[in-house]
Design a protein around this motif. Structure first.
Motif, PDB file in Angstrom:
ATOM      1  N   ILE A 259       8.525   1.494  -4.806  1.00 25.52           N
ATOM      2  CA  ILE A 259       8.604   0.151  -4.232  1.00 25.52           C
ATOM      3  C   ILE A 259       9.936   0.060  -3.494  1.00 25.52           C
ATOM      4  CG2 ILE A 259       8.508  -2.325  -4.701  1.00 25.52           C
ATOM      5  CD1 ILE A 259       7.099  -1.668  -7.333  1.00 25.52           C
TER       6      ILE A 259
ATOM      7  N   ILE B  23       3.933   5.573   5.699  1.00 25.88           N
ATOM      8  CA  ILE B  23       5.051   4.618   5.739  1.00 25.88           C
ATOM      9  C   ILE B  23       6.211   5.162   6.565  1.00 25.88           C
ATOM     10  CG2 ILE B  23       6.759   3.379   4.351  1.00 25.88           C
ATOM     11  CD1 ILE B  23       3.877   2.290   4.107  1.00 25.88           C
TER      12      ILE B  23
ATOM     13  N   LEU C 108      -1.645  -6.297  -6.255  1.00 25.25           N
ATOM     14  CA  LEU C 108      -1.657  -4.838  -6.122  1.00 25.25           C
ATOM     15  C   LEU C 108      -2.303  -4.214  -7.345  1.00 25.25           C
ATOM     16  CD1 LEU C 108       0.753  -3.382  -8.073  1.00 25.25           C
ATOM     17  CD2 LEU C 108       2.186  -4.607  -6.459  1.00 25.25           C
TER      18      LEU C 108
ATOM     19  N   ARG D  83       2.240   6.915  -3.437  1.00 22.49           N
ATOM     20  CA  ARG D  83       2.017   5.736  -2.611  1.00 22.49           C
ATOM     21  C   ARG D  83       3.305   4.920  -2.580  1.00 22.49           C
ATOM     22  NH1 ARG D  83      -1.449   1.097  -4.066  1.00 22.49           N
ATOM     23  NH2 ARG D  83      -1.747   2.143  -6.072  1.00 22.49           N
ATOM     24  N   ILE D  84       3.593   4.327  -1.441  1.00 21.54           N
ATOM     25  CA  ILE D  84       4.795   3.500  -1.281  1.00 21.54           C
ATOM     26  C   ILE D  84       4.370   2.066  -0.964  1.00 21.54           C
ATOM     27  CG2 ILE D  84       6.843   3.072   0.138  1.00 21.54           C
ATOM     28  CD1 ILE D  84       7.112   6.051   0.551  1.00 21.54           C
ATOM     29  N   LEU D  85       5.008   1.113  -1.663  1.00 22.49           N
ATOM     30  CA  LEU D  85       4.809  -0.309  -1.386  1.00 22.49           C
ATOM     31  C   LEU D  85       6.077  -0.832  -0.727  1.00 22.49           C
ATOM     32  CD1 LEU D  85       3.375  -1.414  -4.871  1.00 22.49           C
ATOM     33  CD2 LEU D  85       2.145  -0.406  -2.947  1.00 22.49           C
TER      34      LEU D  85
ATOM     35  N   ILE E 108       4.347   5.456  -7.951  1.00 23.42           N
ATOM     36  CA  ILE E 108       4.448   4.408  -6.935  1.00 23.42           C
ATOM     37  C   ILE E 108       5.920   4.121  -6.672  1.00 23.42           C
ATOM     38  CG2 ILE E 108       3.928   1.998  -6.361  1.00 23.42           C
ATOM     39  CD1 ILE E 108       1.424   3.669  -6.524  1.00 23.42           C
TER      40      ILE E 108
ATOM     41  N   LYS F 127      11.803  -6.587  -5.247  1.00 19.00           N
ATOM     42  CA  LYS F 127      11.419  -5.346  -5.927  1.00 19.00           C
ATOM     43  C   LYS F 127      11.643  -5.428  -7.444  1.00 19.00           C
ATOM     44  CE  LYS F 127      14.288  -2.581  -3.850  1.00 19.00           C
ATOM     45  NZ  LYS F 127      15.126  -3.622  -3.217  1.00 19.00           N
TER      46      LYS F 127
ATOM     47  N   ASP G  38       3.359  -3.930   3.300  1.00 14.74           N
ATOM     48  CA  ASP G  38       2.707  -2.693   3.711  1.00 14.74           C
ATOM     49  C   ASP G  38       2.585  -1.776   2.503  1.00 14.74           C
ATOM     50  OD1 ASP G  38       1.449  -0.888   5.341  1.00 14.74           O
ATOM     51  OD2 ASP G  38       3.224  -0.361   6.524  1.00 14.74           O
ATOM     52  N   GLU G  39       1.624  -0.887   2.537  1.00 16.37           N
ATOM     53  CA  GLU G  39       1.503   0.145   1.513  1.00 16.37           C
ATOM     54  C   GLU G  39       0.771   1.338   2.099  1.00 16.37           C
ATOM     55  OE1 GLU G  39      -1.471  -0.197  -1.723  1.00 16.37           O
ATOM     56  OE2 GLU G  39      -1.622  -2.277  -1.077  1.00 16.37           O
TER      57      GLU G  39
ATOM     58  N   LEU H 260       4.463  -8.459  -0.300  1.00 23.35           N
ATOM     59  CA  LEU H 260       4.069  -7.062  -0.090  1.00 23.35           C
ATOM     60  C   LEU H 260       3.541  -6.966   1.332  1.00 23.35           C
ATOM     61  CD1 LEU H 260       3.513  -4.227  -1.227  1.00 23.35           C
ATOM     62  CD2 LEU H 260       1.308  -5.071  -2.037  1.00 23.35           C
TER      63      LEU H 260
END
Length: 279
Positions: free
Chosen positions: A38, A227, A28, A209-211, A36, A46, A220-221, A218
């Motif tokens: 997570i 999301i 990433l 942004r979300i991970l 960000i 995480k 999806d992002e 990982l």
């Protein structure tokens, strides 16, 4: 723009004979000034991911780059000066007899001259709105106040990146909102990069942004809108949905047509007000 954090094919096991890695081939990029989030259920990797970024854990394979430094023994302390961490339980971070002593602790370890230290402590406490509590004992503060002091201790070190490792999970809703508002203010004032490891979907909604992590990978992002629009798929992962999305999902099950796009609470109120459902 160059990333401020770059992970390439990161793999980590807590024990060499672990069948499933805690992190598996994670790559990433995080850019300066981003927030960000997570997210993922317990055991998804995480917190492990966060601890590899500042060298608390050494990856089995892969590359960690923070700013201009690659994570090696030679550059470890340079990276740690760039990355401040706020943990789940602020009581575990307190070492000083007073609030100002505690905020000064990290500065003393870095050998900051006393004149500058005094200024930094005052500035950091002012930024988290705790300057009036400078001579108080940390143990006598509320949960939200304690976490704000822990944040001040990190801010005083002037890092480029702050990692919140479940930093609001032990707080009540009021304390949680208080801490998130503090972080948002500090981020804007100092142009910080923020990584928020969280179960709190409302906290994640503040991110650019979300991970999404699952079993060390990982999976999806994207933006919060992307999301959260996954709806039931997030629930299958053991995650909650923001209140507006839960409401949309419930209305949809009753045959009511709802907007496809993600709505904030304000957006949901506006839609309900204009949709005619309140009549």
């Amino acid at each position: 723009m160059k990333p401020i954090i770059e992970l390439e094919n990161l793999t980590f096991r807590y024990q060499k004979n672990d069948e499933r890695p805690a992190l598996e081939d994670v790559s990433l990029k995080v850019y300066p000034g981003e927030w960000i989030a997570i997210i993922g259920h317990n055991g998804s990797g995480k917190s492990t991911l966060a601890k590899t970024i500042n060298g608390l854990l050494a990856p089995e394979s892969g590359k960690v780059q923070v700013g201009e430094y690659q994570l090696t023994e030679e550059h470890l302390w340079s990276i740690r000066r760039m990355v401040g961490m706020v943990f789940q339980n602020p009581d575990n971070q307190f070492v000083g007899a007073t609030v100002e002593d505690d905020v000064a602790f990290g500065l003393e370890n870095q050998g900051i001259p006393r004149e500058e230290m005094v200024i930094r402590v005052q500035e950091a406490l002012k930024q988290v709105r705790m300057n009036e509590f400078a001579t108080r004992e940390p143990a006598r503060l509320s949960g939200g106040q304690k976490q704000r002091v822990a944040i001040a201790g990190v801010v005083a070190l002037r890092p480029d990146i702050i990692i919140l490792d479940e930093a609001t999970s032990m707080l009540d809703p009021e304390g949680r909102a208080e801490v998130i508002a503090t972080i948002k203010k500090i981020k804007e004032e100092n142009n910080l990069t923020v990584l928020s490891i969280t179960h709190d979907i409302d906290e994640a909604a503040n991110a650019n942004r979300i991970l999404v992590m699952r079993q060390g990978k990982l999976i999806d992002e994207g933006t919060p809108e992307k999301i959260f629009s996954a709806g039931p798929k997030l629930i299958e992962l053991g995650l909650d949905l923001p209140f507006p999305e839960r409401l949309k999902y419930s209305l949809q099950k009753r045959g009511i047509q709802v907007p496809e796009e993600y709505l904030t609470e304000e957006g949901m109120v506006e839609w309900l007000w204009t949709s005619g459902l309140n009549k």
